[in-house]
Design a protein around this motif. Structure first.
Motif, PDB file in Angstrom:
ATOM      1  N   PHE A 191       0.806  -1.226   0.000  1.00  7.79           N
ATOM      2  CA  PHE A 191       0.000   0.000   0.000  1.00  7.79           C
ATOM      3  C   PHE A 191       0.832   1.266   0.000  1.00  7.79           C
ATOM      4  O   PHE A 191       0.335   2.344   0.304  1.00  7.79           O
ATOM      5  CB  PHE A 191      -0.924   0.003   1.231  1.00  7.79           C
ATOM      6  N   THR A 237      -0.751   3.559  -2.567  1.00  8.93           N
ATOM      7  CA  THR A 237      -2.207   3.726  -2.564  1.00  8.93           C
ATOM      8  C   THR A 237      -2.565   5.175  -2.237  1.00  8.93           C
ATOM      9  O   THR A 237      -2.065   5.745  -1.278  1.00  8.93           O
ATOM     10  CB  THR A 237      -2.857   2.796  -1.520  1.00  8.93           C
ATOM     11  N   TYR A 272      -5.394   5.157 -10.913  1.00  8.78           N
ATOM     12  CA  TYR A 272      -5.204   3.766 -10.492  1.00  8.78           C
ATOM     13  C   TYR A 272      -5.523   2.817 -11.648  1.00  8.78           C
ATOM     14  O   TYR A 272      -4.776   1.868 -11.923  1.00  8.78           O
ATOM     15  CB  TYR A 272      -6.116   3.479  -9.299  1.00  8.78           C
TER      16      TYR A 272
END
Length: 496
Positions: free
Chosen positions: A77, A80, A127
């Protein structure tokens, strides 16, 4: 156009706010995943691929900053996207902390639906495009491995160029470059030109021209990097400054890696340059703020110490009341100055704070324009006004219902004149000796501010006239530790 849905994680401990975010974001057509606490959010992340995390800063047990730090510690992550929602006013230091924890943006409360949707949509698309690019890169690598050795060299160059471009787009304020160690040819992308403040149409990229844009104190960094690559180093990273043609100085961090041939010789050096000027400025602001807070705290504590040490009273209760009153006056002006980030204080606000307990039936009349005071002047005048109000409430016009007080002021030629006129109170007699409050008032106004304080003990009421400069630099503005020593000395002399 149809597209693969991505997962958006909504984290908030209040169900009503989660429902509101769902309503706002449902039109995006993405999968909305709900978590009512930081721990629940971590469980979701371990089981589900998340594109964007929308998290409330203020949550019990595990707040948004702590959750962001834990998320960033996990390798999955680290990239992210996280957007913080904050219902409180966020300071520069809090924003810096959030960005250090991995936040990509802030959304204040009340949330504007269109703004929130736009931000979520941008990072969702980023993303999605990133995943598509990864799949395309994988397909490309599979095809490259199937090709002949004759095509491998050109395909590798194309992949390297695509990787540099992708990194620059994803990071922002980033540029990439390539240096052919054999021929001496340079290649700069658009971001590299933008960071250095030049254009490809007029700027020729070569060692001499690049060195001319480096800060004189950092030129040795370039020579050191070249020497290390020649001695076998494969990667190098350093911070340096550049001086753009318009004179602006920018901070950068540069990372470079060498490509070697089958004989172990360097044939190419490629690198990335990141503009970190804003981060450096934020660090400087944070350091300056820390020094300023330390300086102001020392001054306030020293002045409070002087007040406690030099206050005189016949009884403990009277002593406590006197000390508390003077320190409260200092605290009130400190609050006013803090709200202005210690830029100054309006005289009318100082007076309003001090007269609040004495506003009885229109006994007090104020007249004067808005006047901005320097921090040191504001502190001294606040204590002087406190002494005048306290004495008037005990012995003067404010001690009776029939008493009247007029406070008038004007500013001319960078000099403030304030008049304190009492009437209608008890009969006034000239005191045989001056108390600590009056003596400290005279000492602080005359010695600390370079002003004058005049008292006329008229039978019908006290008439006091204060004159202070508005632009003079007092000891409080000349550096840490100077105002407190001067103030203590003056109050010591005032105490007799």
């Amino acid at each position: 156009m149809d597209h693969e849905k991505v997962n958006i994680l909504l984290v908030d401990d209040q169900p009503a706010k989660l429902l509101a975010y769902e309503v706002i974001l449902k039109d995006l057509g993405e999968n909305l995943v709900i978590a009512s606490s930081g721990r629940e959010a971590l469980e979701v992340l371990l089981k589900t691929e998340i594109a964007v995390i929308l998290v409330d800063v203020c949550m019990p047990e595990l707040d948004g900053f702590e959750l962001a730090a834990m998320i960033r510690e996990h390798p999955r992550f680290q990239k992210t996207a996280m957007i913080f929602i904050s219902a409180i006013q966020v300071s520069d230091i809090d924003r810096l902390r959030g960005y250090e924890m991995g936040a990509v943006d802030y959304v204040p409360v009340p949330v504007v639906p269109e703004v929130l949707r736009a931000k979520i949509k941008v990072f969702s698309e980023l993303y999605r495009k990133t995943r598509e690019l990864e799949r395309l890169n994988q397909e490309l690598e599979d095809r490259v491995r199937a090709r002949t050795a004759e095509l491998e060299n050109s395909t590798a160059k194309l992949r390297e160029s695509e990787q540099r471009r992708s990194m620059a787009i994803a990071a922002g304020k980033m540029g990439s470059w390539d240096w052919d160690w054999i021929t001496g040819d340079w290649m700069w992308d658009e971001g590299q030109y933008r960071i250095f403040g030049v254009g490809p149409e007029r700027f020729e990229v070569n060692p001499a021209n690049v060195q001319a844009l480096l800060h004189p104190d950092d030129v040795d960094q370039l020579r050191k990097a070249i020497a290390e690559f020649n001695s076998g180093t494969r990667a190098y990273e350093t911070e340096f400054r550049i001086v753009r043609p318009d004179g602006e100085v920018r901070w950068c961090v540069g990372t470079a890696a060498a490509t070697i041939d089958d004989n172990g010789r360097v044939v190419r050096v490629s690198g990335v340059t990141v503009d970190i000027t804003e981060r450096k400025r934020a660090e400087e602001r944070q350091n300056l703020l820390a020094r300023e807070v330390d300086h102001r705290a020392k001054n306030a504590l020293a002045l409070a110490q002087s007040i406690v040490r030099l206050t005189r009273a016949d009884e403990v209760k009277a002593y406590v009341n006197a000390v508390e009153g003077r320190i409260n006056a200092l605290a009130r002006v400190h609050t006013i100055l803090s709200l202005s980030s210690w830029q100054g204080a309006e005289l009318s606000k100082l007076i309003d704070e001090e007269l609040a307990p004495y506003s009885l039936g229109g006994q007090i009349k104020l007249a004067g324009p808005e006047v901005q005071l320097l921090p040191a002047t504001a502190q001294t005048l606040a204590l002087a006004l406190h002494e005048l109000f306290t004495n008037s409430a005990k012995y003067g016009a404010l001690s009776t219902r029939s008493g009247r007080l007029i406070i008038a002021w004007q500013a001319e030629d960078d000099r403030l004149t304030l008049t304190w006129e009492e009437s209608g109170g008890p009969l006034v007699r000239t005191p045989k000796s001056r108390g600590f409050g009056t003596r400290s008032l005279l000492a602080s106004v005359e010695s600390q501010l370079g002003g004058q304080a005049q008292f006329d003990w008229r039978a019908e009421g006290l008439l006091c006239r204060l004159e202070v400069p508005l632009t003079r630099k007092t000891a409080a503005t000349t550096g840490p530790g100077k105002f407190d020593a001067a103030a203590a000395a003056e109050l010591q002399r005032a105490s007799g």
